[in-house]
Design an enzyme around this catalytic site. Structure first.
Site, PDB file in Angstrom:
ATOM      1  N   ASP A 102      -8.884  -6.477  -4.623  1.00  0.00           N
ATOM      2  CA  ASP A 102      -8.488  -5.170  -4.066  1.00  0.00           C
ATOM      3  C   ASP A 102      -9.110  -4.083  -4.935  1.00  0.00           C
ATOM      4  OD1 ASP A 102      -7.235  -2.904  -3.081  1.00  0.00           O
ATOM      5  OD2 ASP A 102      -5.202  -3.699  -3.259  1.00  0.00           O
ATOM      6  N   SER A 115       0.841  -1.200   0.000  1.00  0.00           N
ATOM      7  CA  SER A 115       0.000   0.000   0.000  1.00  0.00           C
ATOM      8  C   SER A 115       0.880   1.255   0.000  1.00  0.00           C
ATOM      9  CB  SER A 115      -0.952  -0.046   1.199  1.00  0.00           C
ATOM     10  OG  SER A 115      -1.989   0.894   1.072  1.00  0.00           O
ATOM     11  N   HIS A 160      -8.069  -5.198  -0.320  1.00  0.00           N
ATOM     12  CA  HIS A 160      -6.772  -4.559  -0.057  1.00  0.00           C
ATOM     13  C   HIS A 160      -6.084  -5.200   1.149  1.00  0.00           C
ATOM     14  CE1 HIS A 160      -3.882  -1.355  -0.543  1.00  0.00           C
ATOM     15  NE2 HIS A 160      -4.046  -0.935   0.694  1.00  0.00           N
ATOM     16  N   ASP A 161      -6.877  -5.566   2.147  1.00  0.00           N
ATOM     17  CA  ASP A 161      -6.322  -6.169   3.368  1.00  0.00           C
ATOM     18  C   ASP A 161      -5.552  -7.457   3.112  1.00  0.00           C
ATOM     19  OD1 ASP A 161      -6.887  -4.355   5.301  1.00  0.00           O
ATOM     20  OD2 ASP A 161      -8.531  -5.454   6.231  1.00  0.00           O
ATOM     21  N   ARG A 196     -11.877   6.131   9.982  1.00  0.00           N
ATOM     22  CA  ARG A 196     -11.498   4.727   9.979  1.00  0.00           C
ATOM     23  C   ARG A 196     -12.603   3.840   9.398  1.00  0.00           C
ATOM     24  NH1 ARG A 196      -6.818   1.901   9.844  1.00  0.00           N
ATOM     25  NH2 ARG A 196      -6.827   0.079  11.180  1.00  0.00           N
TER      26      ARG A 196
END
Lengths: 385, 385
Positions: free
Chosen positions: A319, A155, A352-353, A225
């Site tokens: 992602d 990232s 993405h994680d 968040r």
């Protein structure tokens, strides 16, 4: 420092390096001195040729692997760093730091500004990826590392890797750019802007001087968040994990009804108690600004010309924050620039994680690349390698 | 009422219908009386067989076409409603209303609660799509319309259309479900939850009693709308429209730097001054709750069994809020249930917002479907049709 257990680097502790030579920043300002907090795993060899630098993402830090005494959860990338893991600490000496501007021990908005004697707060200069790489190069000097065997990051960390390859082409042999992009899209910037507005419009933000008002912009950080988490997970993973499952009975009110609401509120709440808002703002700006091709009229291949290292680019199929297409853009430009690049788009449902998670093919690709890297650098193999 | 100009229904004015028979709501509460504000375009024929109902989306209202005196911009769906347009007012009598719970003139959180003499505010009951269809059926009765030639809506409006086909199968001949979904995904709910938390955590929200505190939760609404806008536009359209264009020079601060930031701030600001926060909350909940298959253990085809009308389902290729896959789910279930359904996935770069815009194929499909609908209902054609 390292107490090797099977697959874990074991107990670790952070170190602090202090730098007293002024650092000129992209924004035009200068930091007269700064500190970086870092951890290392494995042993630096006599030739100082086996070091790997780990660059962290938006909310990451220097505690990438192992445990602090009493800690239940290991460092944030423990799945990949350790003896026998893809970043093998039997062979490599791994360095992980908290970036300048961070809130985990390196000099940043929560540190004291020596010029005023009060905390920096919003007066801390905005950082860019370029600035970070400069400060990381100072850390490398401090550790006596002239050239990294590899620089690795996911990232925002991947952007730092890319910048390393351009700013210090002779100081890294291999670059691993994971789940990253050569620049943010308008949509990426838009999500960052929502997060920033959430924080900055929180009345407890006080133009960034919340600490002096003895408060925290928790509401804003919580929202920032929550938005972030939506972009980190794939729609698929979110659907599979939560679907439309109802946590409590539908109450026709605004309490938690669906499981996904409960999850987001928990993630937001927990983050708002542990992360500094000024740091969060600064990190999102560093993301927005990164655009190495900008200096070459948008010609990424031209911008990549200085790079000399060998590249591995990894993306994840679901992602959508930095989609595989963004990695392919980078790969194409590297090819066009005549660089040595390998690429893997890993099939994962985790969005993405996924870059933080274990995955057989991800392990194979990353581990294989680094094993070969070690061989080309004539690093001794571990017995079972 | 209608002053036909070329392609426009011309000057229009709203009407109000009052209903004094109590309405039982899905949440278990009852509204003793309510008002709906609506507009009509075209003329109801003697057989009362040419009426079309337009159902609006999250922030829509009754002013769907034409102009108010002095108004510069026409109603929100003027591109599709008018003489010679796809919803042709020469042939059809078009009814557009503001939904119950809205903030444009129908009874809602900003209305006076007769039981207390003060405004409803957060005490206004949460609405569901089912409740809306019930109230719309009352409006149809009021207008002497036993059966609609068609019920049409996009996004949340499409859900109302679907509900019409199930709750009142003999009261509509055609259903047009545009850019909708038979239920929200976890990700859809997640975005709604962020919007709700933004509004509800704004200190000016005062648990929904902001009006009594003589204030508005503008910060929260602004953020909610910014998040919404990201999901309404495609990444493609956002990239094409704004890219990474810098509005002002990069200032290494938090003022507007990129064009996309300026756009989002403007959209948020303008919305926060014109839309009621309690209505926004209620609309997002209606979206979350909609799930007709829920009553049939998730079997959508079984849930669709009561429908008798002919369907047109339309999706847009770059819509990621309610992606084409969600429309296809609906189409598949309608097929499985043995219903008559036509489907078009329109190639458009404009994401979810495409349903509000002109597009040759969209016009052809919608106009063609309604022309055929008029023929099957023996409505006289306009001369050039």
């Amino acid at each position: 420092m390292v107490n090797t257990q099977s697959g874990s680097v074991g107990l670790v502790e952070p170190s602090i390096a202090r730098f007293d030579t002024p650092l000129e920043l992209a924004c035009g300002r200068t930091l007269d001195a700064f500190e970086l907090v870092y951890e290392t795993y494995g042993e630096l060899n006599a030739q100082r040729s086996n070091a790997i630098l780990i660059c962290h993402a938006l909310s990451g830090h220097h505690h990438a692997a192992g445990f602090y005494p009493g800690e239940q959860k290991p460092g944030w990338w423990d799945t990949h760093i350790g003896p026998g893991k893809s970043i093998d600490t039997r062979r490599y000496f791994v360095v992980a730091l908290n970036n300048l501007g961070g809130c985990h021990g390196s000099t940043g908005p929560t540190s004291i500004n020596p010029a005023t004697g009060r905390i920096w707060g919003p007066d801390f200069p905005l950082m860019t990826v370029t600035d970070w790489v400069e400060s990381q190069a100072r850390l490398a000097d401090h550790l006596g590392i002239q050239r990294f065997a590899a620089v690795i990051g996911g990232s925002l960390g991947g952007m730092q890797v890319l910048q390393w390859s351009l700013a210090y082409p002779d100081r890294l042999a291999h670059a691993v750019v994971i789940a990253a992009t050569p620049k943010l899209s308008a949509q990426n910037i838009a999500f960052n802007e929502v997060a920033r507005q959430a924080i900055r419009s929180d009345p407890e933000f006080h133009d960034g001087w919340y600490a002096e008002h003895d408060t925290l912009p928790r509401r804003g950080l919580r929202l920032a968040r929550m938005v972030g988490h939506i972009t980190y997970l794939s729609e698929l993973a979110m659907g599979a994990k939560f679907g439309r499952d109802v946590r409590n009975e539908l109450n026709f009110g605004y309490g938690v009804e669906f499981e996904i609401e409960s999850y987001l509120r928990y993630q937001g709440e927990s983050f708002s108690n542990r992360f500094d808002a000024n740091t969060y703002l600064l990190m999102t700006k560093a993301l927005d600004y990164f655009d190495p091709a900008g200096a070459c009229d948008g010609d990424l291949a031209a911008a990549l010309a200085p790079a000399q290292c060998r590249f591995l680019v990894v993306s994840f199929s679901t992602d959508w924050r930095f989609a595989p297409e963004r990695s392919k853009e980078l790969v194409d430009a590297l090819m066009l620039a005549g660089k040595r690049v390998s690429y893997a788009n890993v099939d994962s449902p985790h969005g993405h994680d996924a870059f933080l998670m274990p995955h057989p093919r991800y392990d194979t690709v990353l581990g294989g690349f680094l094993r070969h890297a070690g061989d080309t650098l004539s690093l001794p193999r571990a017995e079972d390698e």
